[in-house]
Design a protein around this motif. Structure first.
Motif, mmCIF file in Angstrom:
data_model
loop_
_atom_site.group_PDB
_atom_site.id
_atom_site.type_symbol
_atom_site.label_atom_id
_atom_site.label_comp_id
_atom_site.label_asym_id
_atom_site.label_seq_id
_atom_site.Cartn_x
_atom_site.Cartn_y
_atom_site.Cartn_z
ATOM 1 N N ALA A 142 14.792 -6.125 -49.146
ATOM 2 C CA ALA A 142 15.957 -5.817 -48.126
ATOM 3 C C ALA A 142 16.869 -6.691 -48.448
ATOM 4 N N ARG A 143 17.167 -7.828 -48.367
ATOM 5 C CA ARG A 143 17.997 -8.881 -49.017
ATOM 6 C C ARG A 143 18.933 -8.518 -49.639
ATOM 7 N N ASN A 144 18.332 -7.969 -50.853
ATOM 8 C CA ASN A 144 18.618 -7.714 -52.550
ATOM 9 C C ASN A 144 20.044 -6.349 -51.605
ATOM 10 N N TYR A 145 19.633 -5.096 -51.085
ATOM 11 C CA TYR A 145 20.356 -3.783 -50.095
ATOM 12 C C TYR A 145 21.044 -4.891 -49.382
ATOM 13 N N HIS A 146 21.488 -5.899 -48.319
ATOM 14 C CA HIS A 146 22.296 -6.397 -47.867
ATOM 15 C C HIS A 146 23.511 -7.002 -49.000
ATOM 16 N N ASP A 147 22.937 -7.750 -48.579
ATOM 17 C CA ASP A 147 23.906 -8.516 -49.910
ATOM 18 C C ASP A 147 24.563 -7.181 -51.453
ATOM 19 N N LEU A 148 24.339 -6.835 -51.854
ATOM 20 C CA LEU A 148 24.726 -5.703 -52.714
ATOM 21 C C LEU A 148 25.278 -4.409 -51.649
ATOM 22 N N HIS A 149 25.151 -3.767 -50.757
ATOM 23 C CA HIS A 149 25.679 -2.635 -50.097
ATOM 24 C C HIS A 149 25.667 -2.482 -48.443
ATOM 25 N N GLY A 150 25.602 -4.251 -47.444
ATOM 26 C CA GLY A 150 26.509 -4.465 -46.848
ATOM 27 C C GLY A 150 25.147 -4.031 -45.577
ATOM 28 N N MET A 151 24.139 -3.459 -45.818
ATOM 29 C CA MET A 151 23.433 -2.955 -45.479
ATOM 30 C C MET A 151 22.735 -3.641 -44.094
ATOM 31 N N SER A 152 22.679 -3.859 -42.781
ATOM 32 C CA SER A 152 22.711 -4.348 -41.264
ATOM 33 C C SER A 152 20.881 -4.391 -41.678
ATOM 34 N N ILE A 153 20.220 -5.332 -42.010
ATOM 35 C CA ILE A 153 18.340 -5.569 -42.230
ATOM 36 C C ILE A 153 18.276 -6.284 -41.277
ATOM 37 N N ALA A 154 17.031 -6.057 -40.136
ATOM 38 C CA ALA A 154 16.377 -6.796 -39.638
ATOM 39 C C ALA A 154 14.950 -6.633 -39.744
ATOM 40 N N SER A 155 14.734 -7.868 -40.303
ATOM 41 C CA SER A 155 12.579 -8.070 -40.618
ATOM 42 C C SER A 155 12.085 -8.313 -39.437
ATOM 43 N N ILE A 156 10.941 -7.653 -39.193
ATOM 44 C CA ILE A 156 10.888 -8.700 -37.677
ATOM 45 C C ILE A 156 9.165 -9.070 -39.083
ATOM 46 N N ARG A 157 8.734 -10.312 -38.084
ATOM 47 C CA ARG A 157 7.641 -10.908 -39.301
ATOM 48 C C ARG A 157 6.120 -11.139 -37.912
#
Length: 238
Positions: A142-157
């Motif tokens: 998920a972090r990689n897709y944000h860094d490479l593609h600018g996707m807004s991603i929230a990860s709930i733990r």
């Protein structure tokens, strides 16, 4: 928003559907039939061509897929479902130009640390087992897709998810006591909704729990401030 909700038949997914549907147009997706949702789509997230067809036209993806606990041992499919399934969702979202992605992760991304650790959003990931590793890899992708593609991603733990009405865990086991990481499935669902609706999220991770001890052991207080979220059901640890 038009939202694709994966894992909609699950302990978190089913209440997430009800809560998301208040303000959003929600498509329910699960491998199983979804109770009370006759138009839910039955499909496998490991079937990438089919998944790509389903993701098309949505504005956001909310992922609540959780492979059953026993499926991570003895070469079971849990690891593949978590890792490849999440990759397929992220890649389908990228190809369909979906900009918002909310992911149900787990405190298990820090399962390799001693139990005395203070768990927080900036603590480096460290797995303690196969399940932990699958959740760690989900977050790294998920972090990689944000860094490479600018996707807004929230990860709930969340950590110890239960159904407080039926007093069972995610795999149906009876709940006999509460841990410091306990949280009701409906409150996990509400945190997903808040994360979806919070503006200006890049890639961010949020601990969600509902005991007094959790406020000492994690940065859940920061989650409440950042997302405007708080649990409606609180638990006392014996």
């Amino acid at each position: 928003m038009r939202v694709l909700l994966t894992g909609a038949a699950g302990l978190v997914g089913r209440p997430a559907y009800d809560q998301l549907s208040v303000h959003h147009d929600v498509t329910a997706l699960d491998l199983r039939p979804v109770e009370g949702i006759p138009d839910a789509i039955q499909a496998d997230v490991l079937d990438f061509p089919r998944l790509l067809e389903i993701v098309e036209g949505h504005d956001a993806v909310v992922n609540t897929i959780m492979a059953p606990n026993p499926s991570y041992t003895d070469g079971g499919p849990g690891f593949t479902i978590n890792v490849v399934g999440c990759r397929n969702l992220l890649e389908a979202a990228r190809l369909c130009d979906v900009k918002r992605f909310v992911h149900t992760s787990s405190g298990a991304v820090h399962g390799g640390y001693p139990d005395t650790t203070h768990y927080h959003r900036d603590l480096p990931l460290k797995a303690g087992g196969i399940y932990d590793l699958s959740k760690l890899l989900q977050e790294e992708m998920a972090r990689n897709y944000h860094d490479l593609h600018g996707m807004s991603i929230a990860s709930i733990r969340p950590w110890s998810i239960i159904d407080a009405d039926r007093m069972v865990t995610t795999d149906g086991s009876p709940v006999t006591s509460y841990s410091w990481g306990t949280i009701d499935s409906r409150d996990v669902a509400s945190s997903l909704v808040c994360a979806l609706e919070t503006p200006d999220i890049g890639f961010e991770c949020f601990y969600v729990m509902a005991t007094d001890a959790a406020y000492e052991r994690t940065d859940v207080a920061w989650t409440e401030e950042r997302l405007g979220w708080s649990p409606t059901r609180r638990f006392t640890v014996d």
